[in-house]
Design a protein around this motif. Sequence first.
Motif, PDB file in Angstrom:
ATOM      1  N   GLN A  78      22.808  -9.459  74.912  1.00  0.00           N
ATOM      2  CA  GLN A  78      22.117  -9.829  73.681  1.00  0.00           C
ATOM      3  C   GLN A  78      20.740  -9.181  73.618  1.00  0.00           C
ATOM      4  O   GLN A  78      20.295  -8.741  72.557  1.00  0.00           O
ATOM      5  CB  GLN A  78      21.990 -11.353  73.585  1.00  0.00           C
ATOM      6  CG  GLN A  78      23.307 -12.058  73.296  1.00  0.00           C
ATOM      7  CD  GLN A  78      23.193 -13.563  73.336  1.00  0.00           C
ATOM      8  OE1 GLN A  78      22.256 -14.113  73.926  1.00  0.00           O
ATOM      9  NE2 GLN A  78      24.132 -14.234  72.726  1.00  0.00           N
ATOM     10  N   ASP A  79      20.052  -9.140  74.758  1.00  0.00           N
ATOM     11  CA  ASP A  79      18.730  -8.511  74.793  1.00  0.00           C
ATOM     12  C   ASP A  79      18.799  -7.034  74.429  1.00  0.00           C
ATOM     13  O   ASP A  79      17.843  -6.466  73.891  1.00  0.00           O
ATOM     14  CB  ASP A  79      18.108  -8.661  76.187  1.00  0.00           C
ATOM     15  CG  ASP A  79      17.690 -10.099  76.479  1.00  0.00           C
ATOM     16  OD1 ASP A  79      17.565 -10.876  75.517  1.00  0.00           O
ATOM     17  OD2 ASP A  79      17.509 -10.439  77.659  1.00  0.00           O
ATOM     18  N   LYS A 106      20.622  -5.827  72.179  1.00  0.00           N
ATOM     19  CA  LYS A 106      20.968  -5.702  70.762  1.00  0.00           C
ATOM     20  C   LYS A 106      19.928  -6.397  69.880  1.00  0.00           C
ATOM     21  O   LYS A 106      20.256  -7.088  68.933  1.00  0.00           O
ATOM     22  CB  LYS A 106      22.352  -6.292  70.508  1.00  0.00           C
ATOM     23  CG  LYS A 106      23.462  -5.628  71.320  1.00  0.00           C
ATOM     24  CD  LYS A 106      24.800  -6.321  71.098  1.00  0.00           C
ATOM     25  CE  LYS A 106      25.889  -5.673  71.924  1.00  0.00           C
ATOM     26  NZ  LYS A 106      27.194  -6.365  71.756  1.00  0.00           N
ATOM     27  N   ARG A 107      18.673  -6.229  70.210  1.00  0.00           N
ATOM     28  CA  ARG A 107      17.616  -6.943  69.508  1.00  0.00           C
ATOM     29  C   ARG A 107      17.620  -6.668  67.999  1.00  0.00           C
ATOM     30  O   ARG A 107      17.327  -7.546  67.203  1.00  0.00           O
ATOM     31  CB  ARG A 107      16.251  -6.579  70.100  1.00  0.00           C
ATOM     32  CG  ARG A 107      15.931  -7.355  71.355  1.00  0.00           C
ATOM     33  CD  ARG A 107      15.888  -8.848  71.097  1.00  0.00           C
ATOM     34  NE  ARG A 107      15.834  -9.616  72.319  1.00  0.00           N
ATOM     35  CZ  ARG A 107      16.082 -10.909  72.400  1.00  0.00           C
ATOM     36  NH1 ARG A 107      16.453 -11.575  71.330  1.00  0.00           N
ATOM     37  NH2 ARG A 107      16.005 -11.546  73.541  1.00  0.00           N
ATOM     38  N   ILE A 165      20.026  -8.873  66.405  1.00  0.00           N
ATOM     39  CA  ILE A 165      19.641 -10.281  66.521  1.00  0.00           C
ATOM     40  C   ILE A 165      18.857 -10.714  65.285  1.00  0.00           C
ATOM     41  O   ILE A 165      19.080 -11.792  64.727  1.00  0.00           O
ATOM     42  CB  ILE A 165      18.795 -10.505  67.784  1.00  0.00           C
ATOM     43  CG1 ILE A 165      19.639 -10.294  69.041  1.00  0.00           C
ATOM     44  CG2 ILE A 165      18.191 -11.901  67.784  1.00  0.00           C
ATOM     45  CD1 ILE A 165      20.735 -11.309  69.239  1.00  0.00           C
ATOM     46  N   TRP A 166      17.930  -9.895  64.816  1.00  0.00           N
ATOM     47  CA  TRP A 166      17.136 -10.244  63.636  1.00  0.00           C
ATOM     48  C   TRP A 166      18.038 -10.445  62.420  1.00  0.00           C
ATOM     49  O   TRP A 166      17.854 -11.382  61.645  1.00  0.00           O
ATOM     50  CB  TRP A 166      16.104  -9.153  63.354  1.00  0.00           C
ATOM     51  CG  TRP A 166      14.855  -9.296  64.162  1.00  0.00           C
ATOM     52  CD1 TRP A 166      14.732  -9.903  65.387  1.00  0.00           C
ATOM     53  CD2 TRP A 166      13.556  -8.834  63.815  1.00  0.00           C
ATOM     54  NE1 TRP A 166      13.441  -9.829  65.817  1.00  0.00           N
ATOM     55  CE2 TRP A 166      12.695  -9.186  64.875  1.00  0.00           C
ATOM     56  CE3 TRP A 166      13.042  -8.139  62.718  1.00  0.00           C
ATOM     57  CZ2 TRP A 166      11.330  -8.871  64.870  1.00  0.00           C
ATOM     58  CZ3 TRP A 166      11.689  -7.825  62.706  1.00  0.00           C
ATOM     59  CH2 TRP A 166      10.847  -8.189  63.768  1.00  0.00           C
ATOM     60  N   ARG A 173      21.138 -11.359  62.297  1.00  0.00           N
ATOM     61  CA  ARG A 173      21.868 -12.620  62.440  1.00  0.00           C
ATOM     62  C   ARG A 173      20.959 -13.814  62.199  1.00  0.00           C
ATOM     63  O   ARG A 173      21.356 -14.793  61.558  1.00  0.00           O
ATOM     64  CB  ARG A 173      22.494 -12.705  63.836  1.00  0.00           C
ATOM     65  CG  ARG A 173      23.598 -11.691  64.046  1.00  0.00           C
ATOM     66  CD  ARG A 173      24.234 -11.820  65.417  1.00  0.00           C
ATOM     67  NE  ARG A 173      25.311 -10.842  65.568  1.00  0.00           N
ATOM     68  CZ  ARG A 173      26.051 -10.730  66.643  1.00  0.00           C
ATOM     69  NH1 ARG A 173      25.853 -11.526  67.676  1.00  0.00           N
ATOM     70  NH2 ARG A 173      27.010  -9.821  66.712  1.00  0.00           N
ATOM     71  N   LYS A 219      14.327 -19.939  66.940  1.00  0.00           N
ATOM     72  CA  LYS A 219      14.986 -18.776  67.525  1.00  0.00           C
ATOM     73  C   LYS A 219      14.366 -17.483  66.998  1.00  0.00           C
ATOM     74  O   LYS A 219      14.183 -16.518  67.739  1.00  0.00           O
ATOM     75  CB  LYS A 219      16.480 -18.796  67.212  1.00  0.00           C
ATOM     76  CG  LYS A 219      17.280 -19.834  67.975  1.00  0.00           C
ATOM     77  CD  LYS A 219      18.757 -19.732  67.614  1.00  0.00           C
ATOM     78  CE  LYS A 219      19.607 -20.719  68.381  1.00  0.00           C
ATOM     79  NZ  LYS A 219      21.043 -20.626  67.998  1.00  0.00           N
ATOM     80  N   ALA A 267      12.365 -14.511  69.030  1.00  0.00           N
ATOM     81  CA  ALA A 267      12.766 -13.107  68.947  1.00  0.00           C
ATOM     82  C   ALA A 267      11.672 -12.243  68.316  1.00  0.00           C
ATOM     83  O   ALA A 267      11.910 -11.097  67.940  1.00  0.00           O
ATOM     84  CB  ALA A 267      14.060 -12.967  68.149  1.00  0.00           C
ATOM     85  N   ASP A 291      28.312 -15.456  65.915  1.00  0.00           N
ATOM     86  CA  ASP A 291      28.532 -15.894  67.289  1.00  0.00           C
ATOM     87  C   ASP A 291      29.989 -15.686  67.673  1.00  0.00           C
ATOM     88  O   ASP A 291      30.880 -15.775  66.813  1.00  0.00           O
ATOM     89  CB  ASP A 291      28.193 -17.378  67.464  1.00  0.00           C
ATOM     90  CG  ASP A 291      26.709 -17.636  67.594  1.00  0.00           C
ATOM     91  OD1 ASP A 291      26.089 -17.075  68.518  1.00  0.00           O
ATOM     92  OD2 ASP A 291      26.161 -18.391  66.771  1.00  0.00           O
TER      93      ASP A 291
END
Length: 242
Positions: free
Chosen positions: A17-18, A20-21, A24-25, A27, A55, A59, A232
């Motif tokens: 996950q880290d 794919k930063r 992440i935003w 999502r 969250k 991030a 998810d």
Amino acid sequence: MAGHSKWANIQHRKGRQDEKRGKIWTRLIREIMVAARTGGGDITANPRLRLAIDKAKAANMPADNIKRNVDKATGNLEGVTYEEIRYEGYGIGGAAVIVDTMTDNRVRTVAEVRHAFSKHGGNLGTEGSVSFQFKHVGQFFFAPGSDEEALMEAALEAGAEDVITGEDGSIEVLSAAVDFEALKNALEAAGFKAEVAEVTMRADNSITLTGEDAEKMQKLLDALEDLDDTQDVFHNAELDTQ
């Protein structure tokens, strides 16, 4: 569940996950918008929105971005409307897989999810085909070396439903999903900050995949995770690629 492999899987997922930063935003923005649209823009009255914003801050999302998307969702600004759709299916060795999506085009999304399953050796199932194997819970993981006795006392006193110690000394604390925030605050007040803390779908039982099967399953999970509409992915596979 096998404690040693579960902790390794948690660390592996966190690392991926880290990496794919950027995604992440995307999502987090969708989660903020859906949470605000369904429960309103007041974080004091909307725990789902409060969790999503926490969250986003973790991030490093700018406050202006957060506010703008809350405003879009609550009608103060024009924006895209997303709907939540859950897909269920089977991976390698019959592993159970749940894919939670947010989309503005369900025809596109189901086609992409089905293609990812079929391309990587899985099968898209029907609604309810695997979700009965999971529980919606608050989940906290603490690294090996944590003070087990003190953590257990603090967790149970704060309303945790279960405390599970892994074979390697890692500790998993479980709560009802609705109690997640209160338990998180209580644990942190007691000096215990989890490596991973989230509301999730936790499998009742797991299956262990090794070697080539584990590698195939990881490719399937990666393909599902990489879909633009995926929020998810939950599964019951413990992957041992050693």
